[in-house]
Design an enzyme around this catalytic site. Structure first.
Site, short mmCIF file in Angstrom:
data_model
loop_
_atom_site.label_atom_id
_atom_site.label_comp_id
_atom_site.label_asym_id
_atom_site.label_seq_id
_atom_site.Cartn_x
_atom_site.Cartn_y
_atom_site.Cartn_z
N CYS A 71 46.46 -28.23 34.97
CA CYS A 71 45.22 -28.30 35.70
C CYS A 71 44.35 -29.44 34.49
O CYS A 71 44.52 -29.36 34.10
CB CYS A 71 45.24 -27.24 35.57
SG CYS A 71 44.39 -26.18 34.10
N CYS A 118 42.02 -32.99 30.98
CA CYS A 118 43.10 -31.85 30.32
C CYS A 118 44.54 -33.41 30.66
O CYS A 118 45.36 -32.71 30.11
CB CYS A 118 42.99 -30.66 30.58
SG CYS A 118 42.07 -29.61 29.94
#
Length: 477
Positions: A457, A136
């Site tokens: 994250c 991500c």
């Protein structure tokens, strides 16, 4: 995460309240370019000696997978972002010296999608390009890799971005079938071919689907988010309220015309032009509360409403030295001041990266929590965001798990993700990093701030923290 649950459940019982006064946060701070410049400014050391700037960024509308981008290949979405960036900034493609593009679920036909997208967008075949993947935070990695190349003196003008298409992901034959097919290529005689056919079993035909799961644990992020919420005593109500906040703020930002990073996309072989993100949904607390748990059933708290959804989309941004920007007559939006990457246990602390990255990047930049005017965190799950906030606001967590003497503190909600986040806007894995950066830069200008902090994250228990500083020439666009 059993140990984390056992150790922390008794420590985190205080709910985070979202009342009517802070559900829709006011962003009515003065839109000006003057007041900040007339007040004393805290300085951050430029580690590169180049004063590297974020000129601007763009993105396609972020769409739920299976909708208007369903028939496109990822490099077509990336092409759109790259072409739109150059058009918006007015920088000739020939001046771009290097392109770094992120992707997570790779299309096998365009394995170096940075190169294929660049060629499709009309960049010179003499312009090198490479692809990065860091889940991500892939386009964050693209940006910071660009910073490194510029700092090293290799280049002055970099384009970074990311793309994801979850509508058409690669599906493989099973490993057994792949092995048989490779051996079939070497079979010479009819008898050898018949022997291979006779070895086929029904389970050979079961396909391998890509999974949003950790390779090391086999656990999906949704299961991890559910356990994390339990560990930090984040209730279902808190998660639903936070999700509603994200959608409400994203809708408000759309309506006010703040999301100027969006570049409309003309769907090929159609008259349709997509102009906005299609995952923003304004619902009611009652309807959200009716949804059943999506992962841990029947007692989990993560649902379709308080988790980010599979998304298609692309993004791109322009990074260069301040000197080069001035030579080209550009008005950069922000300085790229500092960054840090962290990693934790991918089983027990998969989604806690922002709690670790935030104090580290603040210390590197010589800043405190109170110096940050704009906060932009990737919202993987509402429970993940709220758990990170509780961790950041806990002396016990800082001392027990981070080796710190005291907490860094939780970001104030009136400065946090004021234009919505991944829960509502969407999350094309590799494209989100640029979206976070351009929203940070644009908010600093509109909200008259100096410093912005990005945290996100990523799979593998990794995370990024970045510091941006508003550039004095930056204007709302």
């Amino acid at each position: 995460m059993a140990a984390l649950v056992g150790n922390t459940a008794a420590k985190f019982g205080k709910p985070l309240i979202f009342n009517s006064s802070n559900l829709v946060l006011s962003t009515a701070r003065c839109i000006t370019t003057g007041s900040l410049l007339n007040t004393p400014r805290k300085t951050v050391k430029d580690r590169t000696g180049k004063n590297i700037v974020f000129v601007d960024g763009v993105r396609s509308p972020f769409l739920m997978s299976g909708t208007d981008y369903a028939k496109l290949m990822p490099h077509e979405l990336a092409r759109h972002a790259l072409m739109s960036l150059m058009k918006k900034t007015g920088v000739p493609k020939e001046l771009v010296e290097y392109i770094i593009y992120g992707t997570v679920i790779q299309e096998v036909k365009t394995s170096n999608i940075a190169r294929e997208a660049a060629l499709a967008a009309g960049f010179s075949d003499k312009t090198p390009a490479h692809t990065v993947t860091m889940a991500c935070i892939s386009s964050n990695q693209g940006i910071t890799t660009g910073i490194g190349l510029i700092a090293a003196g290799a280049y002055e003008i970099i384009v970074a971005g990311g793309v994801e298409s979850m509508s058409d992901v690669p599906i493989r034959h099973s490993r057994k079938m792949r092995s048989l097919m490779l051996r079939a290529n070497k079979a010479k005689t009819p008898m050898q071919k018949l022997q291979l056919l006779a070895s086929i079993r029904p389970d050979f035909f079961i396909p391998e689907l890509p999974a949003v799961a950790e390779f090391t644990s086999g656990e999906t992020m949704g299961h991890s988010a559910d356990r994390l919420a339990a560990a930090f005593k984040v209730s279902r109500l808190e998660q639903d309220q936070y999700a509603l906040r994200s959608h409400t703020l994203a809708n408000d930002a759309h309506n006010k015309g703040y999301l100027t990073d969006i570049v409309p996309f003309k769907v090929p072989n159609s008259d349709k032009v997509v102009e906005k993100d299609n995952g923003v949904r304004i619902s009611t607390p009652e309807k959200i509360a009716q949804l059943k748990p999506a992962f841990i059933k029947p007692h989990g708290t993560v649902t379709a409403a308080n988790a980010s959804f599979l998304t298609d989309g692309s993004s791109a941004c322009l990074v260069m030295t301040e000197q080069k920007a001035k030579e080209l007559g550009l008005k950069p939006k922000a300085y790229l001041r500092d960054f840090v990457y962290v990693s934790q246990d991918p089983v027990d602390q998969l989604l806690l990266g922002p709690a670790y990255a935030t104090p580290k990047v603040l210390e590197r930049a010589g800043l405190t929590l109170n110096d940050i005017d704009v906060w932009e965190f990737h919202e993987a799950f509402a429970g993940q965001i709220l758990a990170n906030m509780k961790a950041m606001d806990s002396d016990w967590f800082a001392q027990t798990y981070m080796g710190r003497s005291s907490k860094v503190g939780a970001p104030p909600l009136d400065k946090f993700n004021n234009w919505g986040g991944s829960l509502s806007i969407g999350h094309p894995f590799a494209a989100t990093g640029v979206r976070l950066a351009v929203h940070t830069a644009n908010r600093l200008i509109r909200e008259d701030g100096q410093f912005g902090l990005i945290a996100a994250c990523a799979a593998g228990g990794q995370a990024v923290g970045m510091i941006l500083e508003r550039h004095p020439d930056g204007v709302p666009t």
